[in-house]
Enzyme design. Structure first.
Site, PDB file in Angstrom:
ATOM      1  N   TYR A 123     -21.782  60.584  58.368  1.00 13.46           N
ATOM      2  CA  TYR A 123     -22.725  61.281  59.468  1.00 13.46           C
ATOM      3  C   TYR A 123     -23.096  60.390  60.416  1.00 13.46           C
ATOM      4  O   TYR A 123     -23.457  59.293  60.426  1.00 13.46           O
ATOM      5  CB  TYR A 123     -23.998  61.384  58.475  1.00 13.46           C
ATOM      6  N   GLU A 127     -26.758  54.972  67.094  1.00 11.48           N
ATOM      7  CA  GLU A 127     -25.974  54.216  68.306  1.00 11.48           C
ATOM      8  C   GLU A 127     -26.649  52.766  68.301  1.00 11.48           C
ATOM      9  O   GLU A 127     -27.644  52.687  67.800  1.00 11.48           O
ATOM     10  CB  GLU A 127     -25.952  54.958  69.523  1.00 11.48           C
ATOM     11  N   ASP A 240     -34.035  66.982  56.202  1.00  9.41           N
ATOM     12  CA  ASP A 240     -35.122  67.511  55.324  1.00  9.41           C
ATOM     13  C   ASP A 240     -34.715  67.858  53.895  1.00  9.41           C
ATOM     14  O   ASP A 240     -35.428  67.794  53.114  1.00  9.41           O
ATOM     15  CB  ASP A 240     -35.627  69.167  55.918  1.00  9.41           C
ATOM     16  N   THR A 242     -31.902  65.917  52.667  1.00  7.27           N
ATOM     17  CA  THR A 242     -31.238  64.750  52.410  1.00  7.27           C
ATOM     18  C   THR A 242     -32.287  63.499  52.124  1.00  7.27           C
ATOM     19  O   THR A 242     -32.240  62.744  51.571  1.00  7.27           O
ATOM     20  CB  THR A 242     -30.237  64.186  53.339  1.00  7.27           C
ATOM     21  N   GLN A 279     -52.890  40.356  31.013  1.00  8.62           N
ATOM     22  CA  GLN A 279     -53.292  41.774  31.705  1.00  8.62           C
ATOM     23  C   GLN A 279     -52.578  41.845  33.070  1.00  8.62           C
ATOM     24  O   GLN A 279     -52.591  42.971  33.465  1.00  8.62           O
ATOM     25  CB  GLN A 279     -54.667  41.918  31.636  1.00  8.62           C
ATOM     26  N   GLY A 340     -39.558  32.267  38.703  1.00  7.25           N
ATOM     27  CA  GLY A 340     -38.451  31.481  39.506  1.00  7.25           C
ATOM     28  C   GLY A 340     -37.288  32.055  39.091  1.00  7.25           C
ATOM     29  O   GLY A 340     -36.431  32.171  40.108  1.00  7.25           O
ATOM     30  N   GLU A 363     -32.408  56.518  57.347  1.00  2.94           N
ATOM     31  CA  GLU A 363     -32.754  58.051  57.009  1.00  2.94           C
ATOM     32  C   GLU A 363     -34.170  58.468  57.825  1.00  2.94           C
ATOM     33  O   GLU A 363     -34.796  59.083  57.077  1.00  2.94           O
ATOM     34  CB  GLU A 363     -32.678  58.442  55.546  1.00  2.94           C
ATOM     35  N   GLY A 364     -34.713  57.734  58.410  1.00  2.53           N
ATOM     36  CA  GLY A 364     -35.863  57.809  59.271  1.00  2.53           C
ATOM     37  C   GLY A 364     -36.757  56.704  58.459  1.00  2.53           C
ATOM     38  O   GLY A 364     -37.105  56.604  57.248  1.00  2.53           O
ATOM     39  N   GLN A 367     -42.242  54.153  59.396  1.00  4.85           N
ATOM     40  CA  GLN A 367     -43.017  54.552  60.630  1.00  4.85           C
ATOM     41  C   GLN A 367     -42.588  56.157  61.070  1.00  4.85           C
ATOM     42  O   GLN A 367     -43.797  56.747  61.320  1.00  4.85           O
ATOM     43  CB  GLN A 367     -43.040  53.579  61.814  1.00  4.85           C
TER      44      GLN A 367
HETATM   45  C1  FAD Z   1     -27.522  50.166  55.980  1.00  7.64           C
HETATM   46  C2  FAD Z   1     -27.723  51.297  56.861  1.00  7.64           C
HETATM   47  C3  FAD Z   1     -26.986  52.360  56.858  1.00  7.64           C
HETATM   48  C4  FAD Z   1     -27.146  53.456  57.806  1.00  7.64           C
HETATM   49  N1  FAD Z   1     -26.533  54.710  57.714  1.00  7.64           N
HETATM   50  C5  FAD Z   1     -26.514  55.501  58.682  1.00  7.64           C
HETATM   51  C6  FAD Z   1     -25.548  56.449  58.900  1.00  7.64           C
HETATM   52  O1  FAD Z   1     -24.816  56.735  57.993  1.00  7.64           O
HETATM   53  N2  FAD Z   1     -25.379  57.295  59.808  1.00  7.64           N
HETATM   54  C7  FAD Z   1     -26.336  57.174  60.996  1.00  7.64           C
HETATM   55  O2  FAD Z   1     -26.420  57.940  61.871  1.00  7.64           O
HETATM   56  N3  FAD Z   1     -27.220  56.031  60.686  1.00  7.64           N
HETATM   57  C8  FAD Z   1     -27.337  55.220  59.832  1.00  7.64           C
HETATM   58  N4  FAD Z   1     -28.138  54.217  59.917  1.00  7.64           N
HETATM   59  C9  FAD Z   1     -29.213  54.002  60.901  1.00  7.64           C
HETATM   60  C10 FAD Z   1     -30.523  54.128  60.673  1.00  7.64           C
HETATM   61  O3  FAD Z   1     -30.606  55.587  60.235  1.00  7.64           O
HETATM   62  C11 FAD Z   1     -31.377  53.474  61.843  1.00  7.64           C
HETATM   63  O4  FAD Z   1     -31.447  52.194  61.514  1.00  7.64           O
HETATM   64  C12 FAD Z   1     -32.861  53.968  61.704  1.00  7.64           C
HETATM   65  O5  FAD Z   1     -33.027  55.192  62.212  1.00  7.64           O
HETATM   66  C13 FAD Z   1     -33.571  53.155  62.537  1.00  7.64           C
HETATM   67  O6  FAD Z   1     -33.157  53.102  63.854  1.00  7.64           O
HETATM   68  P1  FAD Z   1     -32.974  51.549  64.497  1.00  7.64           P
HETATM   69  O7  FAD Z   1     -32.451  50.569  63.318  1.00  7.64           O
HETATM   70  O8  FAD Z   1     -32.420  51.767  65.577  1.00  7.64           O
HETATM   71  O9  FAD Z   1     -34.394  50.903  64.779  1.00  7.64           O
HETATM   72  P2  FAD Z   1     -35.386  51.179  65.823  1.00  7.64           P
HETATM   73  O10 FAD Z   1     -35.443  52.536  66.119  1.00  7.64           O
HETATM   74  O11 FAD Z   1     -34.833  50.305  66.971  1.00  7.64           O
HETATM   75  O12 FAD Z   1     -36.751  50.976  65.320  1.00  7.64           O
HETATM   76  C14 FAD Z   1     -37.138  49.482  65.122  1.00  7.64           C
HETATM   77  C15 FAD Z   1     -38.634  49.512  64.656  1.00  7.64           C
HETATM   78  O13 FAD Z   1     -39.518  50.397  65.539  1.00  7.64           O
HETATM   79  C16 FAD Z   1     -40.314  51.328  64.678  1.00  7.64           C
HETATM   80  N5  FAD Z   1     -40.355  52.396  65.541  1.00  7.64           N
HETATM   81  C17 FAD Z   1     -39.532  53.123  66.376  1.00  7.64           C
HETATM   82  N6  FAD Z   1     -40.001  54.098  66.822  1.00  7.64           N
HETATM   83  C18 FAD Z   1     -41.425  53.930  66.824  1.00  7.64           C
HETATM   84  C19 FAD Z   1     -42.309  55.137  66.946  1.00  7.64           C
HETATM   85  N7  FAD Z   1     -42.084  56.166  67.558  1.00  7.64           N
HETATM   86  N8  FAD Z   1     -43.529  54.758  66.287  1.00  7.64           N
HETATM   87  C20 FAD Z   1     -43.725  53.705  65.335  1.00  7.64           C
HETATM   88  N9  FAD Z   1     -42.755  52.902  65.146  1.00  7.64           N
HETATM   89  C21 FAD Z   1     -41.487  53.173  65.731  1.00  7.64           C
HETATM   90  C22 FAD Z   1     -39.290  51.522  63.646  1.00  7.64           C
HETATM   91  O14 FAD Z   1     -39.957  52.175  62.532  1.00  7.64           O
HETATM   92  C23 FAD Z   1     -38.752  50.192  63.188  1.00  7.64           C
HETATM   93  O15 FAD Z   1     -39.659  49.465  62.281  1.00  7.64           O
HETATM   94  C24 FAD Z   1     -27.921  53.135  58.863  1.00  7.64           C
HETATM   95  C25 FAD Z   1     -28.682  51.884  58.952  1.00  7.64           C
HETATM   96  C26 FAD Z   1     -28.460  51.018  57.980  1.00  7.64           C
HETATM   97  C27 FAD Z   1     -29.379  49.731  58.239  1.00  7.64           C
END
Ligand code: FAD
Length: 383
Positions: A123, A127, A240, A242, A279, A340, A363-364, A367
């Site tokens: 998927y 970018e 929604d 997945t 506990q 440890g 997957e979102g 935040q």
């Molecule tokens: C191991 C791995 C596998 C993945 N597999 C796929 C895949 O198969 N296909 C695919 O398409 N993508 C894939 N992803 C991408 C993944 O979905 C994104 O990493 C993710 O959506 C976050 O985007 P980003 O890394 O660019 O972070 P950013 O969007 O740059 O965000 C950086 C930080 O800012 C926060 N942030 C950004 N916008 C807001 C806002 N409006 N309000 C509050 N906080 C915000 C984010 O929560 C995060 O903490 C993968 C990522 C990883 C690490």
């Protein structure tokens, strides 16, 4: 009426997936984590079991299962290894939009052979510059005759180096933001498609994650999924469905952390008694159990709504966000209970903690899930 009982068929499915996790996934999980290698043999076996195609209708050769059924089997697989589960699960993420919105020809051309022969799908939404805000994506698809010409680089693509099919989101007009986005089914052997080296990750190291570049790739119009401008909406609908599955993966991972921590706490003696008798340790175990059960119920609710055809964006986001946080906390507490020993590679709990972290990101992110939930809240309460 609310029921929590599973049918005999659902229990059988759980049992079959649990056995697969125990016999096929768990024995190789540590090796693939250490080496950062892709478990191709496991994937082959998972395909043969139908775990890559649970949602594909039976008429195309798939399992014909519902979303809740798929969550039940996903929890078991993830309890074996989250990275391997994600590699299995990503095909469902890529195939679901085709199942839901594909034409009859697309279903026959893609789904049938996928079920018959070992195949993987990816998927491709994210970018380099585009993660949480996919409406700004930069990959372009220029209409030209009977084709689209695709240019751009996708990042973080799970199964990127092994997929036979990429579901690619691209824009026909960046000015139109989400309304300009289309989704295309792109065979990975098309001219101009290249994937990068596997990314060296903190956790889920058995899953293969790469960049994928599209350079002047001609994609026939018949491979357009849904209409022009429909791509973004369809991508979100897929999430929604997945997100609960990733949520239940987190539940499976947390469950393994709880099992290991409980066993260790009953064996490890300090102050003359097993630490399980202190506990403070008992309460950590109890909190883990509460979180796991609560997360599972949130997932089951989101999945049941989806099975009933009810829009579940809010519930799916709640389930995913909560389950990811539970997995992070439970695995961190498991390391704590191991003391440890938990901080070494002699025991598996450090791996679980590393595997958990990314669930709060992909997957979102945590935040973005809260953004989805609060948007719903505020809309519902707007006067
Ligand atoms: C191991 C791995 C596998 C993945 N597999 C796929 C895949 O198969 N296909 C695919 O398409 N993508 C894939 N992803 C991408 C993944 O979905 C994104 O990493 C993710 O959506 C976050 O985007 P980003 O890394 O660019 O972070 P950013 O969007 O740059 O965000 C950086 C930080 O800012 C926060 N942030 C950004 N916008 C807001 C806002 N409006 N309000 C509050 N906080 C915000 C984010 O929560 C995060 O903490 C993968 C990522 C990883 C690490």
């Amino acid at each position: 009426m609310i029921g929590f009982d599973l049918s005999p068929a659902q229990r059988e499915l759980q049992k079959r997936a649990g056995q697969f996790a125990k016999e096929v996934i768990s024995p190789v999980a540590v090796k693939h984590d250490r080496e950062g290698t892709f478990p191709l043999e496991v994937m082959n076996k998972a395909h043969a079991e139908g775990f890559l195609t649970p949602l594909v209708p039976k008429e195309y050769g798939g399992g014909g299962l519902g979303i809740l059924d798929t969550c039940l089997l996903s929890e078991e697989l993830a309890a074996g290894d989250m990275g391997i589960f994600v590699s299995i699960f990503v095909s469902t993420l890529a195939l679901y939009p085709i199942i839901k919105f594909g034409t009859e020809d697309q279903k026959n051309e893609i789904l049938k052979p996928f079920c018959e022969k070992f195949t993987l799908a990816s998927y491709c939404l994210s970018e380099y510059h585009v993660g949480s805000d996919p409406a700004s994506l930069e990959t372009t698809a220029k209409p030209e005759g009977d084709s689209y010409v695709l240019n751009g680089t996708k990042m973080w693509i799970t199964n990127g180096g092994y997929a036979d099919i990429y579901l690619v989101f691209a824009t026909i007009d960046p000015q139109k933001k989400h309304k300009g986005i289309i989704s295309l089914i792109v065979p990975s052997n098309s001219e101009g498609v290249h994937h990068g080296e596997p990314i060296d990750k903190m956790g889920q190291r058995a899953s293969n994650t790469t960049a994928v570049t599209f350079k002047n790739v001609r994609v026939l119009r018949k491979n357009l999924l849904a209409g022009e401008g429909e791509g973004f909406k369809k991508a979100m609908v897929a999430l929604d469905i997945t997100r609960p599955m990733i949520g239940i993966g987190a539940v499976g991972l947390a469950r393994t952390a709880l099992e290991l921590a409980t066993q260790y706490a009953q064996k490890r003696i300090q102050f003359g008694v097993p630490i399980a008798e202190h506990q403070a340790v008992q309460f950590m175990l109890a909190d883990m159990a509460i979180g796991i059960d609560a997360a599972r119920l949130l997932v089951w609710r989101a999945a049941s709504l989806a099975d009933q055809g009810v829009r579940n964006s809010r519930e799916a986001a709640m389930a995913k966000a909560f389950a990811a946080d539970v997995a992070m906390q439970a695995t961190t507490d498991a390391v704590q209970i191991y003391g440890g020993m938990g901080y070494t590679k002699w025991h598996p709990v450090e791996k679980l903690m590393r595997d958990a972290k990314v669930i709060q990101i992909y997957e979102g992110s945590a935040q973005i899930m809260r953004r989805v939930i609060s948007k719903h809240l505020l809309r519902e309460n707007a006067s």
